[in-house]
Write a protein that holds these residues in place. Sequence first.
Motif, PDB file in Angstrom:
ATOM      1  N   ILE A  83       0.853  -1.200   0.000  1.00  0.00           N
ATOM      2  CA  ILE A  83       0.000   0.000   0.000  1.00  0.00           C
ATOM      3  C   ILE A  83       0.888   1.249   0.000  1.00  0.00           C
ATOM      4  O   ILE A  83       0.560   2.267  -0.616  1.00  0.00           O
ATOM      5  CB  ILE A  83      -0.942   0.017   1.240  1.00  0.00           C
ATOM      6  N   PRO A  87       1.134   5.897  -3.340  1.00  0.00           N
ATOM      7  CA  PRO A  87       1.194   7.350  -3.573  1.00  0.00           C
ATOM      8  C   PRO A  87       2.271   7.776  -4.561  1.00  0.00           C
ATOM      9  O   PRO A  87       2.149   8.822  -5.199  1.00  0.00           O
ATOM     10  CB  PRO A  87       1.490   7.937  -2.181  1.00  0.00           C
ATOM     11  N   ILE A 275      -5.988   7.734  -6.619  1.00  0.00           N
ATOM     12  CA  ILE A 275      -5.003   7.025  -5.793  1.00  0.00           C
ATOM     13  C   ILE A 275      -5.328   7.204  -4.306  1.00  0.00           C
ATOM     14  O   ILE A 275      -5.086   6.308  -3.500  1.00  0.00           O
ATOM     15  CB  ILE A 275      -3.579   7.494  -6.142  1.00  0.00           C
ATOM     16  N   VAL A 276      -5.902   8.352  -3.956  1.00  0.00           N
ATOM     17  CA  VAL A 276      -6.347   8.542  -2.565  1.00  0.00           C
ATOM     18  C   VAL A 276      -7.410   7.486  -2.246  1.00  0.00           C
ATOM     19  O   VAL A 276      -7.336   6.795  -1.215  1.00  0.00           O
ATOM     20  CB  VAL A 276      -6.945   9.960  -2.369  1.00  0.00           C
ATOM     21  N   GLY A 279      -6.056   3.997  -1.948  1.00  0.00           N
ATOM     22  CA  GLY A 279      -5.425   3.774  -0.639  1.00  0.00           C
ATOM     23  C   GLY A 279      -6.454   3.525   0.445  1.00  0.00           C
ATOM     24  O   GLY A 279      -6.244   2.703   1.344  1.00  0.00           O
ATOM     25  N   ILE A 280      -7.590   4.220   0.365  1.00  0.00           N
ATOM     26  CA  ILE A 280      -8.645   4.026   1.377  1.00  0.00           C
ATOM     27  C   ILE A 280      -9.201   2.592   1.281  1.00  0.00           C
ATOM     28  O   ILE A 280      -9.303   1.883   2.280  1.00  0.00           O
ATOM     29  CB  ILE A 280      -9.759   5.076   1.192  1.00  0.00           C
ATOM     30  N   GLY A 283      -6.230   0.009   1.850  1.00  0.00           N
ATOM     31  CA  GLY A 283      -5.782   0.030   3.250  1.00  0.00           C
ATOM     32  C   GLY A 283      -6.770  -0.681   4.156  1.00  0.00           C
ATOM     33  O   GLY A 283      -6.381  -1.419   5.071  1.00  0.00           O
TER      34      GLY A 283
ATOM     35  N   THR B  54      -0.104   1.260   7.398  1.00  0.00           N
ATOM     36  CA  THR B  54      -0.780   0.523   6.322  1.00  0.00           C
ATOM     37  C   THR B  54      -1.859   1.351   5.652  1.00  0.00           C
ATOM     38  O   THR B  54      -2.147   1.167   4.477  1.00  0.00           O
ATOM     39  CB  THR B  54      -1.430  -0.755   6.902  1.00  0.00           C
ATOM     40  N   TRP B  55      -2.463   2.238   6.403  1.00  0.00           N
ATOM     41  CA  TRP B  55      -3.686   2.839   5.892  1.00  0.00           C
ATOM     42  C   TRP B  55      -3.596   4.372   5.815  1.00  0.00           C
ATOM     43  O   TRP B  55      -3.649   4.964   4.739  1.00  0.00           O
ATOM     44  CB  TRP B  55      -4.840   2.401   6.816  1.00  0.00           C
ATOM     45  N   VAL B  59      -2.543   7.118   2.488  1.00  0.00           N
ATOM     46  CA  VAL B  59      -3.681   7.954   2.054  1.00  0.00           C
ATOM     47  C   VAL B  59      -3.327   9.429   2.236  1.00  0.00           C
ATOM     48  O   VAL B  59      -3.629  10.272   1.378  1.00  0.00           O
ATOM     49  CB  VAL B  59      -4.963   7.580   2.830  1.00  0.00           C
ATOM     50  N   ALA B  62      -0.948  10.481  -0.543  1.00  0.00           N
ATOM     51  CA  ALA B  62      -1.673  10.566  -1.817  1.00  0.00           C
ATOM     52  C   ALA B  62      -2.559  11.816  -1.835  1.00  0.00           C
ATOM     53  O   ALA B  62      -2.660  12.513  -2.855  1.00  0.00           O
ATOM     54  CB  ALA B  62      -2.515   9.310  -2.031  1.00  0.00           C
ATOM     55  N   PHE B  65      -0.336  14.920  -2.345  1.00  0.00           N
ATOM     56  CA  PHE B  65       0.072  15.073  -3.752  1.00  0.00           C
ATOM     57  C   PHE B  65      -1.098  15.564  -4.601  1.00  0.00           C
ATOM     58  O   PHE B  65      -0.923  16.388  -5.502  1.00  0.00           O
ATOM     59  CB  PHE B  65       0.598  13.750  -4.307  1.00  0.00           C
TER      60      PHE B  65
END
Lengths: 543, 87
Positions: A83, A87, A275-276, A279-280, A283, B54-55, B59, B62, B65
């Motif tokens: 993970i 980013p 991508i945010v 990740g959510i 994750g 991990t989470w 996030v 990301a 960015f």
Amino acid sequence: MAVSPIVIFITLLYFAVIFGIGVATRKASANPMDYYVAGRKVGPVVNGAALAATFLSPASFLGLPAFIFLLGYPFWWGMIGVIGGMPLASMLTAAPLRKYAPISFTDYYCDRYEDQKWMRVLLGIPILFGTWTYVVLSLVGTGLFMMTILRVDYTVAVVIGAVAVLFYVYMGGMVATTWSTAFQGVLMAIAAFVSGLAVLSAYGGPANMAAAVQTATPNFWMMPHAQEAFSHPIMKSWTGVVSFFFVWHFGFATMPYSVVRFFTAMDIGSARKSIVWCGIFGGAMYWGLMMIGTAARNLIEKLHPLMGQTMVNPDGSTGVISNVMHVLSKIRADFGIGGVAVTDYSMVAAIEALQNPWLLGLLAAGGLSIAMSTAAGWVVVGNVLLGRDWLGKTFGNKWAIDNPVKALRIMAVAILAICTISSLEPAALVLDLSGFGFLVSISTLGPPLILGLWWPRATRAAVYATVIVFAPLTAYAWLYARNVLGSPHWFFLSEVLLGEGARVSTPHQIYWIPMAVIFFIIVSLLTKPASPKAVKAYCEDLH
Amino acid sequence: MFKGMKPYFWWGLAVYYAWFAIIMLWEMTTPGVPFEVQVGGVPLSFFYNAVISTWLWPVALAYFFWYMGEIDDKKRAASQEVNKGGR
């Protein structure tokens, strides 16, 4: 154990939604741009969920909790690395590639390196190898979930999975793939997250779970270097932890099946924002998988219904199922697939131990989701490569140029037919090869992509040299480590450098990726640069 | 190489990887950290690794960015408008 009607109901509901998406998106076949890249109209939430489902394969859902089961806490770092690499893609590849807006994965290489014909053939080799290994892995995963949870015959399960994937890819191309994969991404994240919560709840909270794991497996929490003892020989030295952190770290930014999802975003901002969301969703899923993998050994021994039952030993004598390996061996004996390791059943067995049909149904749907979404992701990469790039662009086949959607559909059928046949008898090597598929793809396709975007001096000769040198080199190293040293996770020169019997834990990506980058830079500096026009259009103007 | 990459990309990565490096070094130099360092009976690793590393951490980067990219895009668009007006 009989299959609960609730589990069957949830699975049927899942397939109904998947087939419904295929039917609802069939109009995409009228427009090739919709079929190729979903018309570039996909918003960040849908694209993010689809990215997570595509990039994370059954190797994540089944394999990573099994790795924790086997290697202990240090492998948490391997999952963090997966993970954690996401980013990077935001600025390295997602934004510039969406600005460039290609149709197929090879388009960028052809334009940037000014080679419209043989570049596609060359790059197609690692891409097709990745397609084959990952689609086979995904179909085996589909079969495994349907067989162990729903008690469906393995061959029937694989064929159902392949037909379902083919149906929606065939009907709606990238539009259907995007929507079904987004649905699958949300579902797999919920399945893993809720399963993780259920595991914690079974112990009365994380404190009790951690203590129970410590009591049952005292070495589980041991990190290398800090203590003499270790959780597993592969995690004996710090190289194991650091290497596993980076094993899959750079894949998200460069692997074809994730990169093509940046082309479908509605704009550059959406590509970055997806991508945010990725990740959510990713994750949440990984948190759940960590909890399941951590508790699996103890949970199975404590609660699995097979514990205490009679088993038949390989020599014909009978005994009592009294530990986790007995349970997993029994499941493997009943539902075994050639080449699947006994520990790969630990994730399903851990949830089975909770004996909750709703949870098991959710797990079945989540498992099918992650397997089918990865298969679909690779099929849409492979069919565009074969139907558009090779048939049309490289070999100039008039029929393929005039009938782009039909060409892609035929190739999707061919890819899934070949992969389905390969999935029916998955030898151990075929399943392991997905690890090699990842390694060869990232080592050969990654440096030319990243450096092409960010280094004006990157050259066409370096692309050819990198693919030609690193595909066989990584293959040799991987096969040597696996077959001679016993595991692809050992450094292949361990015995050559340190003496017979020596083993240094360094999965291949940790050294092959930097080596490929250095090699690419050296060859670029020694060879003729691309024209200023190509550098301006496909490097500088994309920043 | 990487000419044109925004400085916030490198700063973001430096902070991002520093977190992982510090935690990993702490765990590999101090015996028993993942299980024995606890808060309310829960190993601290459940928070800093299972939840944050991990989470939340990926996030957050990301998001950073994306947010900085949006600001850049707006600045670029405004600058192009000014240039157009000047011609």
